[in-house]
Structure formats: C-alpha cells, structure tokens
Design a protein around this motif. Structure first.
Motif, PDB file in Angstrom:
ATOM      1  N   LEU A  90       0.830  -1.206   0.000  1.00 56.71           N
ATOM      2  CA  LEU A  90       0.000   0.000   0.000  1.00 56.71           C
ATOM      3  C   LEU A  90       0.865   1.256   0.000  1.00 56.71           C
ATOM      4  O   LEU A  90       0.550   2.237  -0.687  1.00 56.71           O
ATOM      5  N   ILE A 140       2.007   1.810  -3.486  1.00 61.18           N
ATOM      6  CA  ILE A 140       0.907   2.269  -4.344  1.00 61.18           C
ATOM      7  C   ILE A 140       0.667   3.761  -4.136  1.00 61.18           C
ATOM      8  O   ILE A 140       0.497   4.526  -5.099  1.00 61.18           O
ATOM      9  N   VAL A 163      -4.456  -4.624  -5.817  1.00 65.33           N
ATOM     10  CA  VAL A 163      -5.087  -3.859  -4.742  1.00 65.33           C
ATOM     11  C   VAL A 163      -5.799  -4.812  -3.789  1.00 65.33           C
ATOM     12  O   VAL A 163      -6.631  -5.627  -4.210  1.00 65.33           O
ATOM     13  N   ASN A 164      -5.467  -4.718  -2.508  1.00 65.03           N
ATOM     14  CA  ASN A 164      -6.130  -5.496  -1.472  1.00 65.03           C
ATOM     15  C   ASN A 164      -7.585  -5.032  -1.365  1.00 65.03           C
ATOM     16  O   ASN A 164      -7.860  -3.824  -1.332  1.00 65.03           O
ATOM     17  N   GLN A 181      -8.903  -2.058   0.606  1.00 62.61           N
ATOM     18  CA  GLN A 181      -8.290  -0.768   0.304  1.00 62.61           C
ATOM     19  C   GLN A 181      -8.818  -0.140  -0.980  1.00 62.61           C
ATOM     20  O   GLN A 181      -8.340   0.912  -1.406  1.00 62.61           O
ATOM     21  N   VAL A 182      -9.820  -0.783  -1.589  1.00 55.97           N
ATOM     22  CA  VAL A 182     -10.401  -0.236  -2.818  1.00 55.97           C
ATOM     23  C   VAL A 182     -10.987   1.151  -2.559  1.00 55.97           C
ATOM     24  O   VAL A 182     -10.807   2.079  -3.353  1.00 55.97           O
ATOM     25  N   LEU A 190      -8.211   3.893  -2.268  1.00 52.20           N
ATOM     26  CA  LEU A 190      -7.524   4.196  -3.522  1.00 52.20           C
ATOM     27  C   LEU A 190      -8.465   4.799  -4.554  1.00 52.20           C
ATOM     28  O   LEU A 190      -8.053   5.639  -5.363  1.00 52.20           O
ATOM     29  N   ILE A 202      -6.428   5.040  -8.585  1.00 52.09           N
ATOM     30  CA  ILE A 202      -6.683   4.010  -9.592  1.00 52.09           C
ATOM     31  C   ILE A 202      -7.844   4.445 -10.477  1.00 52.09           C
ATOM     32  O   ILE A 202      -8.692   5.249 -10.073  1.00 52.09           O
ATOM     33  N   SER A 225     -14.823  -5.216  -5.503  1.00 58.17           N
ATOM     34  CA  SER A 225     -13.992  -4.525  -6.491  1.00 58.17           C
ATOM     35  C   SER A 225     -14.624  -3.211  -6.947  1.00 58.17           C
ATOM     36  O   SER A 225     -14.040  -2.500  -7.760  1.00 58.17           O
ATOM     37  N   TYR A 232     -13.335  -0.896 -10.154  1.00 61.75           N
ATOM     38  CA  TYR A 232     -11.966  -0.380 -10.129  1.00 61.75           C
ATOM     39  C   TYR A 232     -10.905  -1.469 -10.304  1.00 61.75           C
ATOM     40  O   TYR A 232      -9.714  -1.184 -10.195  1.00 61.75           O
ATOM     41  N   PHE A 288      -7.274  -9.975  -3.932  1.00 64.03           N
ATOM     42  CA  PHE A 288      -6.779  -8.809  -4.655  1.00 64.03           C
ATOM     43  C   PHE A 288      -7.470  -8.672  -6.005  1.00 64.03           C
ATOM     44  O   PHE A 288      -7.924  -9.656  -6.592  1.00 64.03           O
ATOM     45  N   SER A 337      -5.704  -3.524 -10.871  1.00 64.71           N
ATOM     46  CA  SER A 337      -6.178  -2.184 -11.210  1.00 64.71           C
ATOM     47  C   SER A 337      -5.135  -1.452 -12.041  1.00 64.71           C
ATOM     48  O   SER A 337      -3.976  -1.882 -12.135  1.00 64.71           O
TER      49      SER A 337
END
Length: 604
Positions: free
Chosen positions: A234, A237, A253-254, A257-258, A261, A267, A292, A299, A482, A485
C-alpha cells in the motif's frame, strides 16, 4: 481437393450419418449438434497428442503406401510446443511435416487459411512471425480426443463403468464449464518496455511470478513483476500515485483498500476502458466482485479470491470424537480438549501480534458476534457496502459485540502455543502445517504450506469451515484477496493494451493455470469446476460451497478509506489487553475514542 476441403465436404454430406453414429457412441448432445462445449485439461490433451503422434508414426512405418499426413504432423507439433509454452517458427513445422518443402509450405498455408493456426508478428515489418494454435484448433483436437476415446473403449471393450463418452484412457471427464488451455494473443502487445506490475508477495502471486515466462509468451511482450509485503504494498501504491507518471501498468489492490484508492483517485474506474460484460462478472465469486466496486463503479478485476476460515485437523477431531465447530463456544471447547502442552500439542494458532495482525483478528471476531467495525446499514443477513461512499460513519468498537470479541480473544490465549503474542500471518499457518496446533484461522491461499508438503501431518487431514459465530449469529467467512487495477497516472496511450493484459491474466484459463501450479486463490467458478483444479486441493471446493451458501462476506472488513489505521489501532490497543496491562473495558474505551479521532480528522 485438399485434405481440409475434403473434410468440410464430408462433414456436410454425412451430417445425418454422423448424428446417428455419435448418438450410438454416447457423445453429449452439445457435440452432436455442433455447439461449442468446454475443452478438457491440458494434461489430457498433451497425453492424447503424444498418442496421436505415436499412432501416426506406427502407420507410416507399417507400409510405404501410408504416407505422412503433413496437416496432422504440423498440428501435433504446434499443439505440443504450445502446451510447453514454446514459440514455433514456420521452418520448424515444415521440417517435421514429412513431405517436401514446397508441399509442406502449401499445407501450412492451408492450416492458416482454415483458421486453425494463428500468425503473430515478431517484428514491425511483419517479415518475422511465430505460429500458434487457434482456439478452433484446440477445440477441434479436444473433440477428436473425446471421439477417439469412445471408439477405442468400444473397440476393445475396456471402458470403465459409465458413459463411454466421458472416458479418456481411464480418466473421467467433466460436463462442467472447465476452462480451455491458455491461448496466446493473436496480436502481441506492443507495450514499450514490457508490462510492469506491482504485486503482493503471497503464495498465489508467487505462482504467477513463477509463470512469468509463460505469461510473456501468451502476451507477446516482456513482463516485469515487483512484489511487496501487505503493508509496504500500500505504501508503494500511494507513493506511485504521487509520481507524475506511474512506474507501473498494473497494480494489485487489497480488497479492503479499494475505497481508499478509489476515493483518492489513485486508480482508474475500469468501466471507462473495458466492456465488463465481456469478462462475465457472474463467473466471479459475488463477494469479491462486489468488493472490487466503489460508488457503483468497477476499479479492478479479481485476480485472487481467498477467505479467512477455520482450518482444523480432521484426524485429531475424529480421534477425540469432536465435530467441526460452528460457534465460538464449540471452538473453545475443542481447543481445550486438544490442548496438551506437555506433548507440545496446542489448541489453536491465530494472529495475535501487535498492530495489523491482531487488529485484523479483533475486527474478524467482532464480525463473528454480528457487528462490523463501523455502523454499516443492516441488510438481510449482512450489511450494505454500497452506501459507504455517501455516508459518514462512526466506529462501533465499544459495543457489546466488541466486548464479547475481546473476551473471546482472552480465552483463545489459554489454548494457544508459546509466543502467541508475536504470531502473525505466516507463523500461524507454519505452526499448523508442522502439526503443533489442532486448529488455525487462516486465509485459504496459504494452504500450499501443508498441501504441498508431503511430510505435513495436516496434509489430507484438514477441514475448512467459516468462522464459528456467536451462538445467535450466522457463521461468515470474511472474503479477502486482490484485484488488478490500473494507476490513474499511467500513460493513457498504454491503457488499451494494459486492459487486454488484465483481461487475459484474470481469465478463467489463466486462473486454472495458476491453480495447477500451486495457487489456491482462484476467483472464477468456471475454473474451479475443472476436475484437475478441484483435485489440486479440497479447499477449492470448500470455498465454492461457502460462496454458494452466502458465507463469503466483504462487510467484516469494509472498504472504508480509514480501514488501515483503524485496524492498526485495534491491534495496538488489544495487544496491551492480552498482555494484561488493561482490562477489556478499558481497551474498548480507548480504541473507540482514538478511532473517533481518526474519523473526525480524516482528510478526504
């Protein structure tokens, strides 16, 4: 008339005859009507290709009149090299065709014109190119494989019990939507400098990294993978998002954490650049597909779907007369029954290390008692995630569920191995794999630690159930994993080909390849239905079953932008509680106050 043209004419003139013959052979209706059905496993196709090669050689050496068949010879070699991830030059096929150069060249052109062979340019001039079997060729040979199996079984009366159309030299076929072998792109990607990816360093991504050469052949360009641990991923990123131009084309991307971000515009929303319907969203586990998305937009595409479950030793449970626990009380009773420190046998391994590991455990334990870490809106048997972008949330740590979770963790410590307060993701699965713990909470992508270890007592002796819940609540399995992205600051000219790369890397064919090589984080139902995939590990079927029952849920780790600092905070405070420095009530008061401060001072 050429061999291929004759085949087409014969097929048209003998359509009715073939239908009767196929029916007699027991071929599935999909084949008899000419509709496309899924192909079988690569290993079966590879075995059949070797058989066909040997059979042709036998015929050609039996009598001079049985001349070489260049179409078949070149097809066999092309398929063999494709399954071995090798590029094939036209000169090689001409050489092994068994006929003069001019004849071989014409026969090769016929294969290309018939759509059985794809040409892929290797230079800008187009003068140099490689050859690859098309989807049509692969499907043709799989159907040939099935028909040959049925005929051989019928001729020699060696078919196993059951429908002969589902046999291939003693192997059982499936009628499911199994994924065909991964095909190369007809037009190679022309990404300057190759495809640059930023990935996680878990076992699933290590498998993908090990398959880099294979993926390069498929995409037609170099692939450069860079991996990071969960926390530093992270950080990288976010660091990349501050650059004028992204250093990566694709980032992993975990799922939790969408929101962070997407909200920070690190993203891109992929629905602007790709046709999502073309990748069949219904083929993904619903929880991972939902996770997602942010504010109704997609994303990323799931590349790894995993879930945290309770893994338990089926042999130890059976010997002790215990059933798989479904409630937290049953879990504690089982842990106590199987906890024997004198024999270095402990009840359960879990994340209790300070910070993110223990914070994750506490938030999951709160979910076991029916409460997310923030005040999400209840919906059916879960909670709404769609409202997150438009609602101001408050922490829900100092609640009855929080108190039950804290006391539950204090009880778990009693039946844990030494050093539990420094145990995290890898240590817990390692203890379980070595046989010192009867149970562990773990994500399913970690199962290769014992699945692939022939000396592990847990191998072939592990059961999987969702998180045992508080007695009145429904067991859930927190979804993880994950998505792939695209960074917002990527060179926009690269996006179309990067999208094509993501579509290929996340396809059912690719997911199947990953599982065959050791991954346990498959995101697609169709890949999971392949018999070779299901045989790889019992956890594949367990995940699918949990998903179908609705046990896989994303709400235990909601994708709120503040999820990372909240998790770390809970882990720090609860660690002091487990060390006996503060009471559960004091821990909850403090965590609630500090969490509220995080929310109140959060910068959008």
């Amino acid at each position: 008339m050429t061999w291929l043209a004759k085949q087409g004419a014969v097929q048209r003139s003998m359509h009715e005859h073939n239908q009767d013959r196929d029916k007699k052979m027991g071929q599935p209706e999909e084949i008899r009507t000419g509709n496309r059905i899924p192909t079988e496993t690569e290993s079966q196709l590879a075995a059949f290709i070797e058989y066909a090669d040997e059979f042709l050689s036998l015929m050609e050496t039996t009598h001079p009149l049985y001349v070489p068949n260049p179409h078949a010879r070149m097809s066999i070699e092309l398929l063999r090299r494709h399954l071995q991830s090798k590029r094939t030059q036209p000169s090689l096929l001409v050489e092994i065709s068994g006929v003069p150069y001019a004849t071989a060249t014409r026969r090769l052109k016929e294969l290309i014109d018939a759509g059985l062979v794809d040409k892929r340019e290797r230079t800008r001039s187009g003068r140099s190119f490689s050859l690859h079997p098309s989807d049509r060729m692969i499907d043709t040979w799989v159907q040939l494989m099935k028909g040959s199996a049925a005929l051989i079984n019928e001729a020699f009366e060696q078919a196993e019990p059951g429908d002969s159309s589902e046999r291939f030299f003693g192997s059982t076929y499936t009628k499911s939507r199994s994924a065909p072998p991964l095909s190369v792109l007809t037009n190679p990607l022309k990404l300057s400098g190759g495809l640059k990816t930023l990935l996680h360093s878990d076992p699933s991504f290590m498998v993908i990294n090990n398959l880099r050469r294979h993926i390069e052949v498929v995409l037609g360009c170099a692939v450069h993978n860079r991996t990071h641990s969960l926390d530093t991923l992270l950080e990288e990123i976010m660091k990349n998002a501050r650059r004028e131009r992204s250093a990566y084309d694709v980032i992993a991307v975990n799922l939790p954490q969408v929101g962070l971000l997407a909200q920070s515009e690190a993203i891109l929303p992929l629905d602007e650049y790709m046709d999502l319907s073309a990748i069949d969203p219904s083929d993904f586990h619903p929880a991972s597909w939902q996770a997602s998305h942010w504010d109704g937009r997609c994303y990323g595409i799931p590349i790894e779907t995993t879930c945290e479950v309770l893994m338990y030793r089926t042999d130890l449970f059976q010997n002790a007369g215990l059933l798989a626990p479904t409630t937290t009380r049953e879990l504690l009773l089982a842990a106590r029954a199987l906890h024997d420190p004198r024999r270095q046998q402990y009840g359960i391994a879990w994340n209790a290390a300070r910070g993110t590991p223990l914070g994750h455990t506490f938030i999951m334990a709160m979910a076991d008692f029916g409460q997310p870490v923030v005040d999400l809106t209840p919906s059916g048997s879960g909670f709404l995630l769609e409202e997150i972008p438009h609602k101001q949330y408050k922490p829900m740590i100092n609640t009855n569920a929080g108190l039950q979770a804290a006391k539950f963790l204090l009880e778990l410590v009693k039946y844990s191995p030494p050093g539990i307060l420094s145990m995290s993701w890898f240590e817990r699965i390692k203890q379980y794999a070595q046989g010192s713990c009867a149970m562990t909470y773990s994500y399913t992508q970690m199962t290769p630690y014992f699945d692939e270890d022939k000396d592990s007592p847990a191998r072939d002796n592990t059961g999987y159930v969702p998180h045992p819940a508080g007695s009145i609540f429904r067991p859930v399995s927190p979804v993880g994993g994950f998505i792939l992205s695209i960074p917002s600051n990527i060179n926009k000219k690269r996006i179309p080909e990067v999208v094509e790369a993501i579509e290929t890397i996340t396809s059912a064919r690719a997911q199947r390849l990953y599982v065959q090589n050791g991954s346990r984080g498959c995101s697609r139902y169709s890949a999971n239905l392949d018999p070779e995939v299901r045989e790889a590990s019992s956890v594949i079927e367990a995940i699918d079953e949990m998903s179908r029952r609705g046990a896989l849920q994303a709400w235990p780790r909601p994708p709120i932008p503040q999820i990372k600092p909240i998790t770390e905070l809970c882990g720090n405070v609860m660690h002091e509680m487990l060390r006996g420095l503060i009471t559960p009530e004091e821990a909850l008061d403090r965590a609630q106050a500090e969490a509220e401060h995080i929310f109140n001072t959060w910068k959008q």
